[in-house]
Design a protein around this motif. Sequence first.
Motif, PDB file in Angstrom:
ATOM      1  N   GLY A   1       1.071  -1.233   0.262  1.00  0.00           N
ATOM      2  CA  GLY A   1       0.057  -0.014   0.537  1.00  0.00           C
ATOM      3  C   GLY A   1       1.044   1.059  -0.328  1.00  0.00           C
ATOM      4  O   GLY A   1       0.619   1.839  -0.613  1.00  0.00           O
ATOM      5  N   ASP A   2       1.907   0.912   0.828  1.00  0.00           N
ATOM      6  CA  ASP A   2       2.702   2.409   1.320  1.00  0.00           C
ATOM      7  C   ASP A   2       3.559   2.427  -0.353  1.00  0.00           C
ATOM      8  O   ASP A   2       3.277   3.927  -1.103  1.00  0.00           O
ATOM      9  CB  ASP A   2       3.506   2.625   1.533  1.00  0.00           C
ATOM     10  CG  ASP A   2       3.605   2.457   3.044  1.00  0.00           C
ATOM     11  OD1 ASP A   2       2.497   2.884   3.245  1.00  0.00           O
ATOM     12  OD2 ASP A   2       3.998   1.734   4.537  1.00  0.00           O
ATOM     13  N   TRP A   3       3.858   1.893  -1.262  1.00  0.00           N
ATOM     14  CA  TRP A   3       4.150   1.925  -2.489  1.00  0.00           C
ATOM     15  C   TRP A   3       3.751   2.129  -3.702  1.00  0.00           C
ATOM     16  O   TRP A   3       3.676   3.163  -4.328  1.00  0.00           O
ATOM     17  CB  TRP A   3       4.970   0.653  -2.797  1.00  0.00           C
ATOM     18  CG  TRP A   3       5.548   0.386  -4.319  1.00  0.00           C
ATOM     19  CD1 TRP A   3       6.829   0.632  -3.747  1.00  0.00           C
ATOM     20  CD2 TRP A   3       5.600   0.219  -5.477  1.00  0.00           C
ATOM     21  NE1 TRP A   3       7.713   0.991  -5.516  1.00  0.00           N
ATOM     22  CE2 TRP A   3       6.385   0.645  -6.367  1.00  0.00           C
ATOM     23  CE3 TRP A   3       4.200  -0.115  -5.937  1.00  0.00           C
ATOM     24  CZ2 TRP A   3       6.309   0.538  -8.239  1.00  0.00           C
ATOM     25  CZ3 TRP A   3       3.735   0.038  -7.314  1.00  0.00           C
ATOM     26  CH2 TRP A   3       5.052  -0.011  -8.410  1.00  0.00           C
ATOM     27  N   LEU A   4       2.459   1.741  -3.500  1.00  0.00           N
ATOM     28  CA  LEU A   4       1.297   2.247  -4.210  1.00  0.00           C
ATOM     29  C   LEU A   4       1.656   3.802  -4.212  1.00  0.00           C
ATOM     30  O   LEU A   4       0.730   4.690  -5.611  1.00  0.00           O
ATOM     31  CB  LEU A   4      -0.008   1.168  -4.208  1.00  0.00           C
ATOM     32  CG  LEU A   4       0.228  -0.203  -5.004  1.00  0.00           C
ATOM     33  CD1 LEU A   4      -1.453  -0.970  -4.295  1.00  0.00           C
ATOM     34  CD2 LEU A   4      -0.068   0.018  -6.093  1.00  0.00           C
ATOM     35  N   ARG A   5       1.260   4.076  -2.608  1.00  0.00           N
ATOM     36  CA  ARG A   5       1.061   5.826  -2.207  1.00  0.00           C
ATOM     37  C   ARG A   5       1.758   6.653  -2.713  1.00  0.00           C
ATOM     38  O   ARG A   5       1.583   7.065  -3.908  1.00  0.00           O
ATOM     39  CB  ARG A   5       0.507   6.012  -1.351  1.00  0.00           C
ATOM     40  CG  ARG A   5      -1.378   5.270  -1.280  1.00  0.00           C
ATOM     41  CD  ARG A   5      -1.381   6.104   0.197  1.00  0.00           C
ATOM     42  NE  ARG A   5      -0.602   4.751   1.447  1.00  0.00           N
ATOM     43  CZ  ARG A   5      -1.102   3.503   2.069  1.00  0.00           C
ATOM     44  NH1 ARG A   5      -2.611   3.391   1.277  1.00  0.00           N
ATOM     45  NH2 ARG A   5      -0.740   2.883   2.785  1.00  0.00           N
ATOM     46  N   SER A   6       3.355   5.819  -2.701  1.00  0.00           N
ATOM     47  CA  SER A   6       4.208   6.886  -3.271  1.00  0.00           C
ATOM     48  C   SER A   6       4.693   6.844  -5.121  1.00  0.00           C
ATOM     49  O   SER A   6       4.850   7.979  -5.351  1.00  0.00           O
ATOM     50  CB  SER A   6       5.187   6.123  -3.121  1.00  0.00           C
ATOM     51  OG  SER A   6       6.124   4.873  -4.016  1.00  0.00           O
ATOM     52  N   ARG A   7       2.827   5.541  -6.146  1.00  0.00           N
ATOM     53  CA  ARG A   7       3.681   6.660  -6.920  1.00  0.00           C
ATOM     54  C   ARG A   7       1.956   7.079  -7.175  1.00  0.00           C
ATOM     55  O   ARG A   7       1.525   7.005  -8.641  1.00  0.00           O
ATOM     56  CB  ARG A   7       3.126   5.077  -7.938  1.00  0.00           C
ATOM     57  CG  ARG A   7       4.223   3.496  -7.725  1.00  0.00           C
ATOM     58  CD  ARG A   7       5.238   4.060  -8.235  1.00  0.00           C
ATOM     59  NE  ARG A   7       5.121   4.397  -9.699  1.00  0.00           N
ATOM     60  CZ  ARG A   7       5.561   4.299 -10.757  1.00  0.00           C
ATOM     61  NH1 ARG A   7       7.375   4.897 -10.262  1.00  0.00           N
ATOM     62  NH2 ARG A   7       5.805   4.866 -12.004  1.00  0.00           N
TER      63      ARG A   7
END
Length: 454
Positions: free
Chosen positions: A150-156
Amino acid sequence: MNRAVLVVGGGLAGLTTALRCADQGFEVTLLEARPRLGGAAGSFRRGDLDVDTGQHVILRCYTAYRALLRRFGAADGIHVQPKLRIPVLRPDAPPSVLRRWQAPAPLHLAPALLGYRALAPAERLGAARTALALRALDPADPELDEHSFGDWLRSRGESARAVDALWGLLSVAALNAQPDRSSLALAVKVFRTGVLDGTDSADIGIPRRPLGALHDTAAHRALHAAGVRVLLRTKAVGLRRDALGWRVPVRGRGGEDVLNADSVVVAVPHQHATALLTGLPLPAVPRWSGLSAAPIVNVHVHYDRAVLAEPMAAVLDSPVQWLFDRTAIAGARHGQYLALSLSAAQDLLDRRTDELRELFLPALRDLLPAARRARVDDFFVTREPRATFDQAPGTRAMRPAADTGLTGLVLAGAWTATGWPDTLEGAVRSGERAARVVRAATGDARQAGVEVSR
């Protein structure tokens, strides 16, 4: 060659290990505490229905699992889609469909991403860019396991809607965890191996027969043909080693006994492995004791008529997650029997059946107009409190190798260090790896001139 291998656990990992070791010339005994084989992927009888303990699907990329079914003589027990197609239902909205083209990866997903009406046009374009970024990540990179999907998706720049309606739709089912609770490394494995790297990798396979027919009845035939001795309702209650090999106290229908073996493969869930191996002088502290479990809840509804026109469907904006038509598989004689598979179901696990009925029957009526006119002939719930290990960030370091470092003691199970999530495929691959370790260890002993006890 006359070397004894004892496999503790009759799930897919144990079945695979037993067959592979028998193929290599070992004398194999398989213990299973339950009255059937297949572990968590089994069936039971309820009235006229054959009910699976949990709804399992496979992907075309599950090559090891499909090979095991061929070994069982049960390959026709799975129907694999010619092309990926997932209907997506929403209350009071026309359905969407995730489908692929016959084109080189990752272009095969263009229609799935760009034509997905559950997202706004800008979100679809963003998802396409994120898919390309995912394809560039290496699931073997240990650093990825320290971060959540989830954190990685939001960073994208992915929106909350895209995280929920696209990435979460697939990852929750595959990892039994919400994106914020999912290891980025395991999510990358799911999306790269299962979706992005091959044109047909994500084509979905659904059982045509109850899991008990595939993993119990068919497995028994294969084990018998391979010369494997199978002891059901027999539980290993300890392990000890002496100068002549391993001694395994067991408890079964015939009372208590002690079995002897040169090698023991422990192919049980991690909680049971921890208890079984307590007190052994392992070279390293078992870090897998830090693994926790995640539940799946399955809601079963038998209607007096057909209400779902698809063999399966994913669901958004509803307490329902995935729907499966199990009428023919279960042998239902009338109406339509649906199974609802609910992953990451911590908030549902302890709720009473009547509460779940009040929650899910109205939700089904919102999704399926025909259900508003249908009579419910049966409603029941099955719960899997420890369906998988909790595939959260940081779990990679806790998953053990097959080789424990103790001579003749090997681990197997989807929770071990396979590089795969906790899936049918991961379980089978762990069994293959365990058999290789048994063979290599015995070969090393022979090369060193050490006599192997019988």
